[in-house]
Design an enzyme around this catalytic site. Structure first.
Site, PDB file in Angstrom:
ATOM      1  N   GLU A  76      -5.520  -8.657   1.331  1.00 27.35           N
ATOM      2  CA  GLU A  76      -5.996  -8.081   2.557  1.00 27.35           C
ATOM      3  C   GLU A  76      -7.484  -7.957   2.306  1.00 27.35           C
ATOM      4  O   GLU A  76      -7.972  -7.240   1.344  1.00 27.35           O
ATOM      5  CB  GLU A  76      -5.581  -7.031   3.164  1.00 27.35           C
ATOM      6  CG  GLU A  76      -4.117  -6.916   3.656  1.00 27.35           C
ATOM      7  CD  GLU A  76      -3.504  -5.841   4.178  1.00 27.35           C
ATOM      8  OE1 GLU A  76      -4.446  -4.891   4.682  1.00 27.35           O
ATOM      9  OE2 GLU A  76      -2.442  -5.758   4.329  1.00 27.35           O
ATOM     10  N   GLU A 131       0.658  -1.256  -0.228  1.00 25.97           N
ATOM     11  CA  GLU A 131      -0.094   0.023   0.145  1.00 25.97           C
ATOM     12  C   GLU A 131       0.773   1.330  -0.187  1.00 25.97           C
ATOM     13  O   GLU A 131       0.806   1.998   0.735  1.00 25.97           O
ATOM     14  CB  GLU A 131      -0.892  -0.085   1.212  1.00 25.97           C
ATOM     15  CG  GLU A 131      -1.898  -1.215   1.258  1.00 25.97           C
ATOM     16  CD  GLU A 131      -3.097  -1.163   2.260  1.00 25.97           C
ATOM     17  OE1 GLU A 131      -3.015  -0.013   3.119  1.00 25.97           O
ATOM     18  OE2 GLU A 131      -3.954  -1.794   2.303  1.00 25.97           O
TER      19      GLU A 131
HETATM   20  C1  BGC Z   1      -3.115  -2.040   6.045  1.00 24.21           C
HETATM   21  C2  BGC Z   1      -3.026  -2.954   7.328  1.00 24.21           C
HETATM   22  C3  BGC Z   1      -4.164  -2.104   8.277  1.00 24.21           C
HETATM   23  C4  BGC Z   1      -5.620  -2.471   7.697  1.00 24.21           C
HETATM   24  C5  BGC Z   1      -6.827  -1.874   8.196  1.00 24.21           C
HETATM   25  C6  BGC Z   1      -4.386  -1.850   5.427  1.00 24.21           C
HETATM   26  O1  BGC Z   1      -4.636  -0.549   4.820  1.00 24.21           O
HETATM   27  O2  BGC Z   1      -2.185  -2.897   5.206  1.00 24.21           O
HETATM   28  O3  BGC Z   1      -1.874  -2.584   7.872  1.00 24.21           O
HETATM   29  O4  BGC Z   1      -4.272  -2.880   9.572  1.00 24.21           O
HETATM   30  O5  BGC Z   1      -5.619  -1.884   6.243  1.00 24.21           O
HETATM   31  O6  BGC Z   1      -6.784  -0.649   8.595  1.00 24.21           O
END
Ligand code: BGC
Length: 458
Positions: free
Chosen positions: A362, A164
């Site tokens: 993610e 990111e």
């Molecule tokens: C990030 C994580 C973060 C998650 C929730 C993502 O943008 O890679 O590090 O904890 O979002 O905010």
């Protein structure tokens, strides 16, 4: 009825070094920009930092055991640059040795390791020399990437350069809510360019020294823009948001260069233009084997009457866009739950990135979780969120998107950046006083999905 995923679909969970490791001074680790930022009064809720977080540095065996228990075939984690190179350039063998042990433990547990080289924890010593605004960081990052690869590359095939860059550059240097806490739109755009260069340079270097089976990637976060109307002005507001949030990072990686509409709409580009040198677009466009897609929520937008007026959303240079409050069911972060946007995003990305496949690197949600007296965590909201978003991924597959995997965020409750420990994203609950781990109902639900390679129909 259930929706079955393709054979070989990659399932797993993700974490990041600064969010879970703790032990910020162990074995010679140097300070990172997040240690510095977290110590600034008011920067992080509760005035806390990433120590001890989940104390994963000392408890990684137990955490690997959790992955095995849940039957997760893959684990995405990040290596901490300040552990491997405390001053950003000199190797600390004890730091590398930690990741060596972790990888061995994962392999012994039958879990495939996916390494992310940078998840925002820049060595403070490099920030003192300008951080991501300093073009020299491209070489520094490449050296660091090669050092980790030289050590782990005999056992790890999946390498992600950056997680990111949007957050690291824009939130860190432009909005000021992430480390290093700067609020300078021009600096944020330059920092973003240097992130992309670092990705390209490191990806090329790893490809040269890597093994034929290596899979290289970058992980980007996307927030689809949902226009609050269907007329041309609304569509244009969505386009303006999309170009800065999404295409700014994706298009150069895919070899398309920076989107031209960026230069028409966004303020402060005077700072960016001189930073782009001949040959930069080609360097950024290093071939990748998959694109990591992080998705949490869409952004609702409408046009401002004056298209040159700054947006209420502080993204660097964003003009003419009114960002509206989220709607419908929200998570405890206040983020909108909108699985349809994940389907649309993956279909759009599938067309734009093809033939390069996608991996959802993610996806997940924070809710207020409690351990009940009987020891269970009945996190109905997260279970529902996961089920809906997994069905959304399946729907994208049915529409032809080439999605190869899904990694839940996160394995553990952890240090949620400027929200400190107030937001829990884990499949596994962590009691931060005792470090006790408790698998949540959502963790069991996810384990079942993985075991069946299928999600129940809604
Ligand atoms: C990030 C994580 C973060 C998650 C929730 C993502 O943008 O890679 O590090 O904890 O979002 O905010």
């Amino acid at each position: 009825m259930e929706h079955v995923f393709p054979t070989g679909f990659l399932w797993g969970a993700a974490t990041a070094a600064y969010q879970i490791e703790g032990a910020v001074a162990a074995d010679g680790r140097g300070p990172s920009i997040w240690d510095t930022f977290a110590a600034v009064p008011g920067a992080v809720l509760g005035g806390v930092g990433g120590d001890p977080a989940c104390d994963h540095f000392h408890r990684h065996r137990q955490d690997v055991e959790l992955l095995r228990e849940l039957g997760l075939p893959a684990y995405r984690f990040s290596t901490a640059w300040p552990r491997v190179m405390p001053d950003g350039r000199t190797v600390e063998p004890r730091g590398l040795a930690f990741y060596d042990r972790l990888v061995d433990d994962l392999l012994a547990a039958g879990v495939r390791p996916l390494v992310t080289l940078y998840h925002w924890d820049l060595p403070q010593a490099l920030q003192d020399r300008g951080g991501w605004c300093d073009r020299d960081l491209v070489g520094r990052f490449t050296d660091y990437a090669c050092t980790v690869h030289d050590r782990l590359g005999d056992r790890v095939a999946d390498w992600t350069t950056l997680n990111e860059p949007f957050c690291s550059a824009f939130l860190g240097y432009g909005v000021g809510v992430h480390a290093p806490g700067l609020s300078d739109a021009g600096a944020a755009l330059v920092a973003a360019h240097h992130h992309l260069l670092a990705h390209g340079a490191a990806a090329r270097a790893l490809r040269e020294r890597g093994r034929p089976g290596d899979r290289l990637s970058i992980v980007l976060n996307f927030s689809p823009a949902l226009a609050d109307g269907d007329d041309a002005a609304h569509r244009d507001a969505a386009r303006r948001f999309d170009v800065l949030h999404n295409r700014f990072f994706l298009d150069p990686v895919l070899g398309r260069g920076y989107p031209q509409d960026l230069f028409a709409d966004v303020a402060h580009l005077a700072a960016l233009e001189p930073a782009i040198r001949d040959g930069d677009p080609a360097l950024i466009a290093a071939p990748v084997d998959w694109i990591g897609v992080n998705y949490y929520a869409p952004t609702r937008v409408a046009p401002l009457a004056d298209l040159r007026a700054p947006s209420n959303c502080p993204l660097p240079g964003l003009r003419g866009v009114d960002v509206l409050p989220p709607r419908g069911p929200l998570t405890s972060m206040g983020w909108e739950q909108h699985p349809e946007s994940l389907t649309e995003l993956l279909v759009w990305l599938g067309e734009r990135c093809g033939p390069v496949p996608l991996v959802v690197a993610e996806n997940g949600a924070a809710f207020v979780d409690v351990v009940d007296p009987d020891g269970r965590v009945r996190d109905v909201g997260r279970t529902r969120y996961l089920a809906e978003h997994l069905r959304a991924v399946h729907a994208a597959l049915a529409r032809g998107a080439d999605v190869r995997g899904y990694l839940a965020w996160s394995l553990l409750d952890n240090f949620e950046w400027s929200f400190g420990y107030t937001q829990r994203f884990g499949l596994v609950h962590v009691d931060f006083d005792t470090q006790r781990r408790t698998v949540k109902d959502s963790g069991r639900f996810f384990a079942e999905v993985v075991a069946r390679n299928a999600v129940p129909a809604g």
